[in-house]
Design a protein around this motif. Structure first.
Motif, PDB file in Angstrom:
ATOM      1  N   ASN A  38     -44.238  45.774 -64.906  1.00 21.71           N
ATOM      2  CA  ASN A  38     -45.568  46.139 -64.423  1.00 21.71           C
ATOM      3  C   ASN A  38     -45.571  47.523 -63.779  1.00 21.71           C
ATOM      4  O   ASN A  38     -46.551  48.266 -63.889  1.00 21.71           O
ATOM      5  CB  ASN A  38     -46.102  45.083 -63.448  1.00 21.71           C
ATOM      6  CG  ASN A  38     -46.732  43.924 -64.192  1.00 21.71           C
ATOM      7  OD1 ASN A  38     -47.901  43.981 -64.569  1.00 21.71           O
ATOM      8  ND2 ASN A  38     -45.945  42.893 -64.467  1.00 21.71           N
ATOM      9  N   ILE A  39     -44.469  47.856 -63.114  1.00 24.99           N
ATOM     10  CA  ILE A  39     -44.377  49.202 -62.520  1.00 24.99           C
ATOM     11  C   ILE A  39     -44.360  50.238 -63.654  1.00 24.99           C
ATOM     12  O   ILE A  39     -45.084  51.240 -63.617  1.00 24.99           O
ATOM     13  CB  ILE A  39     -43.106  49.323 -61.645  1.00 24.99           C
ATOM     14  CG1 ILE A  39     -43.275  48.454 -60.389  1.00 24.99           C
ATOM     15  CG2 ILE A  39     -42.831  50.775 -61.268  1.00 24.99           C
ATOM     16  CD1 ILE A  39     -42.041  48.356 -59.524  1.00 24.99           C
ATOM     17  N   LYS A  40     -43.568  49.948 -64.699  1.00 23.61           N
ATOM     18  CA  LYS A  40     -43.478  50.872 -65.837  1.00 23.61           C
ATOM     19  C   LYS A  40     -44.855  51.037 -66.506  1.00 23.61           C
ATOM     20  O   LYS A  40     -45.244  52.132 -66.894  1.00 23.61           O
ATOM     21  CB  LYS A  40     -42.463  50.287 -66.831  1.00 23.61           C
ATOM     22  CG  LYS A  40     -42.056  51.234 -67.917  1.00 23.61           C
ATOM     23  CD  LYS A  40     -40.990  50.583 -68.785  1.00 23.61           C
ATOM     24  CE  LYS A  40     -40.791  51.365 -70.063  1.00 23.61           C
ATOM     25  NZ  LYS A  40     -40.006  50.597 -71.034  1.00 23.61           N
ATOM     26  N   GLY A  41     -45.585  49.927 -66.597  1.00 26.35           N
ATOM     27  CA  GLY A  41     -46.907  49.959 -67.242  1.00 26.35           C
ATOM     28  C   GLY A  41     -48.016  50.444 -66.311  1.00 26.35           C
ATOM     29  O   GLY A  41     -49.175  50.503 -66.703  1.00 26.35           O
ATOM     30  N   GLU A  42     -47.646  50.758 -65.063  1.00 28.21           N
ATOM     31  CA  GLU A  42     -48.602  51.245 -64.050  1.00 28.21           C
ATOM     32  C   GLU A  42     -49.809  50.322 -63.880  1.00 28.21           C
ATOM     33  O   GLU A  42     -50.959  50.762 -63.781  1.00 28.21           O
ATOM     34  CB  GLU A  42     -49.052  52.678 -64.393  1.00 28.21           C
ATOM     35  CG  GLU A  42     -47.883  53.647 -64.354  1.00 28.21           C
ATOM     36  CD  GLU A  42     -48.268  55.092 -64.664  1.00 28.21           C
ATOM     37  OE1 GLU A  42     -49.430  55.336 -65.031  1.00 28.21           O
ATOM     38  OE2 GLU A  42     -47.393  55.944 -64.528  1.00 28.21           O
ATOM     39  N   THR A  43     -49.555  49.013 -63.917  1.00 28.72           N
ATOM     40  CA  THR A  43     -50.630  48.042 -63.702  1.00 28.72           C
ATOM     41  C   THR A  43     -50.909  47.923 -62.194  1.00 28.72           C
ATOM     42  O   THR A  43     -50.111  48.388 -61.366  1.00 28.72           O
ATOM     43  CB  THR A  43     -50.224  46.644 -64.215  1.00 28.72           C
ATOM     44  OG1 THR A  43     -49.152  46.177 -63.379  1.00 28.72           O
ATOM     45  CG2 THR A  43     -49.739  46.677 -65.667  1.00 28.72           C
ATOM     46  N   ASP A  44     -51.999  47.222 -61.842  1.00 21.94           N
ATOM     47  CA  ASP A  44     -52.296  47.014 -60.414  1.00 21.94           C
ATOM     48  C   ASP A  44     -51.168  46.228 -59.743  1.00 21.94           C
ATOM     49  O   ASP A  44     -50.776  46.521 -58.618  1.00 21.94           O
ATOM     50  CB  ASP A  44     -53.623  46.253 -60.255  1.00 21.94           C
ATOM     51  CG  ASP A  44     -54.802  47.138 -60.608  1.00 21.94           C
ATOM     52  OD1 ASP A  44     -54.617  48.379 -60.670  1.00 21.94           O
ATOM     53  OD2 ASP A  44     -55.903  46.596 -60.850  1.00 21.94           O
ATOM     54  N   LEU A  45     -50.649  45.221 -60.472  1.00 20.16           N
ATOM     55  CA  LEU A  45     -49.552  44.425 -59.914  1.00 20.16           C
ATOM     56  C   LEU A  45     -48.333  45.324 -59.663  1.00 20.16           C
ATOM     57  O   LEU A  45     -47.677  45.235 -58.626  1.00 20.16           O
ATOM     58  CB  LEU A  45     -49.186  43.289 -60.895  1.00 20.16           C
ATOM     59  CG  LEU A  45     -47.962  42.450 -60.543  1.00 20.16           C
ATOM     60  CD1 LEU A  45     -48.139  41.732 -59.217  1.00 20.16           C
ATOM     61  CD2 LEU A  45     -47.664  41.421 -61.647  1.00 20.16           C
ATOM     62  N   GLY A  46     -48.042  46.199 -60.627  1.00 14.83           N
ATOM     63  CA  GLY A  46     -46.917  47.122 -60.484  1.00 14.83           C
ATOM     64  C   GLY A  46     -47.093  48.042 -59.292  1.00 14.83           C
ATOM     65  O   GLY A  46     -46.162  48.272 -58.526  1.00 14.83           O
ATOM     66  N   LYS A  47     -48.316  48.547 -59.120  1.00 12.72           N
ATOM     67  CA  LYS A  47     -48.569  49.476 -57.996  1.00 12.72           C
ATOM     68  C   LYS A  47     -48.371  48.761 -56.670  1.00 12.72           C
ATOM     69  O   LYS A  47     -47.824  49.308 -55.718  1.00 12.72           O
ATOM     70  CB  LYS A  47     -49.990  50.046 -58.080  1.00 12.72           C
ATOM     71  CG  LYS A  47     -50.087  51.120 -59.163  1.00 12.72           C
ATOM     72  CD  LYS A  47     -51.519  51.603 -59.349  1.00 12.72           C
ATOM     73  CE  LYS A  47     -51.631  52.335 -60.686  1.00 12.72           C
ATOM     74  NZ  LYS A  47     -52.970  52.294 -61.261  1.00 12.72           N
ATOM     75  N   LEU A  48     -48.804  47.495 -56.619  1.00  9.07           N
ATOM     76  CA  LEU A  48     -48.652  46.729 -55.378  1.00  9.07           C
ATOM     77  C   LEU A  48     -47.167  46.420 -55.112  1.00  9.07           C
ATOM     78  O   LEU A  48     -46.681  46.588 -54.002  1.00  9.07           O
ATOM     79  CB  LEU A  48     -49.435  45.419 -55.495  1.00  9.07           C
ATOM     80  CG  LEU A  48     -49.460  44.521 -54.268  1.00  9.07           C
ATOM     81  CD1 LEU A  48     -50.794  43.811 -54.178  1.00  9.07           C
ATOM     82  CD2 LEU A  48     -48.339  43.498 -54.266  1.00  9.07           C
ATOM     83  N   ALA A  49     -46.453  45.998 -56.180  1.00 14.04           N
ATOM     84  CA  ALA A  49     -45.064  45.557 -56.002  1.00 14.04           C
ATOM     85  C   ALA A  49     -44.127  46.713 -55.644  1.00 14.04           C
ATOM     86  O   ALA A  49     -43.162  46.535 -54.898  1.00 14.04           O
ATOM     87  CB  ALA A  49     -44.571  44.873 -57.287  1.00 14.04           C
ATOM     88  N   LYS A  50     -44.416  47.908 -56.161  1.00 16.08           N
ATOM     89  CA  LYS A  50     -43.455  49.016 -56.059  1.00 16.08           C
ATOM     90  C   LYS A  50     -43.017  49.326 -54.623  1.00 16.08           C
ATOM     91  O   LYS A  50     -41.827  49.456 -54.344  1.00 16.08           O
ATOM     92  CB  LYS A  50     -44.035  50.276 -56.713  1.00 16.08           C
ATOM     93  CG  LYS A  50     -43.001  51.394 -56.835  1.00 16.08           C
ATOM     94  CD  LYS A  50     -43.529  52.560 -57.632  1.00 16.08           C
ATOM     95  CE  LYS A  50     -42.512  53.652 -57.881  1.00 16.08           C
ATOM     96  NZ  LYS A  50     -41.506  53.942 -56.904  1.00 16.08           N
TER      97      LYS A  50
END
Ligand code: AP5
Length: 213
Positions: A38-50
Motif C-alpha cells: 500500500n505504501i508503494k501504491g501510495e494508497t490512503d492506507l499506505g500513507k497512514l501506515a508509513k
C-alpha cells in the motif's frame, strides 16, 4: 492448516513463511507486506501506515484488524492460511478469535520462532528488500549474486527504513511490551509450539514442519 507465525522482528518469519505456505498449500498473509504494498501504491492506507512503520510502531488496531478480517474472506483463505505478523497484541488476538468464531472455524497452531536479540540485530541490519517483488536477502547470510540487485526479479534492493539501527532497538521494545504477551495467551490455549530460529533456512523449515505434525 490455519497457522500463525509469531516471533521477534527479524526472526525469519517471512523467510520461513514461504516454505510453510508452499508445504501446506495455503496463502501467506503478511500484514507487513500488505502495508508495504500500500505504501508503494501510495494508497490512503499506505500513507497512514508509513509513519508508524518507519518509526517502528504498530499501525493502529482499528486499521489492521479490518484489513485482516477482509483478507480472510478471500477465496484462497477459505481452507487455510498462514498469518505472518498478525496478531501483534492481545487486542488483535481477541479480534481474530471473534472473527474465527463468526466464520465457524478455528486455529490449528501458533508457531513461535525463538531467537536472541544479538542475532536479531545482525539479521535486520544486514537485510535488504527488493523494491520490485518484496523478496528479502541479507548482505552476509543470503547475499545476492550481484550486490544491490534481487536474484529473483533483478529489482533494486534497499534497506527498509525500520531496519536502521536506531529503529531496530525500538521495534524490539515494542515486541517485548506489546507482542510477547500473546505467547502466553496462545500457550494457555494449547496451540503454541516453539522452535529455535537458529540454523540454516532449510533446517529450520524442517524443524517447523516436524513441530506442526
Ligand atoms: P513486519 O513486516 O511484519 O516486520 P517484523 O515482524 O518486524 O518482521 P520482519 O519482516 O522484520 O522479520 P521476519 O521475522 O519476517 O524476518 P525475515 O524472514 O525477513 O512489520 C513491519 C511493520 O509493519 C511493523 O513494525 C508495524 O509498524 C507494521 N505492522 C505489521 N503487522 C502489524 C500488525 N499486526 N499490527 C500493527 N502493525 C503492524 O528475516 C530477516 C533477515 O534475516 C533477512 O535478511 C533474512 O535473509 C535473514 N535470515 C532469515 N532466516 C535466516 C537464517 N536462518 N539464518 C541467517 N539469516 C536469516
Amino acid at each position: 492448516m490455519r497457522l500463525i507465525l509469531v516471533g521477534p522482528p527479524g526472526a525469519g518469519k517471512g523467510t520461513q513463511a514461504l516454505h510453510l505456505a508452499s508445504h501446506f498449500g495455503i496463502p501467506h498473509i503478511s500484514t507487513g507486506d500488505i502495508f508495504r504494498l500500500n505504501i508503494k501504491g501510495e494508497t490512503d492506507l499506505g500513507k497512514l501506515a508509513k509513519s508508524y512503520m518507519d518509526a517502528g510502531n504498530l499501525v493502529p488496531d482499528s486499521v489492521t484488524n479490518e484489513m485482516v478480517a477482509d483478507r480472510l474472506t478471500h477465496d484462497d483463505a477459505q481452507s487455510g492460511f498462514l498469518l505472518d505478523g498478525y496478531p501483534r497484541n492481545v487486542g488483535q488476538a481477541d479480534f481474530l478469535k471473534e472473527a474465527l468464531v463468526k466464520a465457524d472455524t478455528t486455529l490449528d497452531a501458533v508457531l513461535e520462532f525463538a531467537l536472541a536479540n544479538e542475532e536479531i540485530i545482525k539479521r535486520l541490519s544486514g537485510r535488504r528488500t527488493c523494491r520490485g517483488c518484496g523478496g528479502v536477502s541479507h548482505v552476509i547470510f543470503n547475499a545476492p549474486k550481484t550486490a544491490g540487485i534481487c536474484d529473483l526479479c533483478q529489482g533494486e534492493l534497499y534497506q527498509r527504513e525500520d531496519d536502521k539501527e536506531e529503529v531496530i532497538a525500538h521495534r524490539l521494545d515494542v515486541y517485548s511490551e506489546q507482542t510477547a504477551p500473546i505467547i502466553d495467551y496462545y500457550r494457555k490455549t494449547g496451540l503454541l509450539k516453539t522452535i529455535s530460529a537458529i540454523g540454516e533456512v532449510n533446517e529450520i523449515a524442517d524443524r517447523a514442519i516436524a513441530a506442526l505434525k
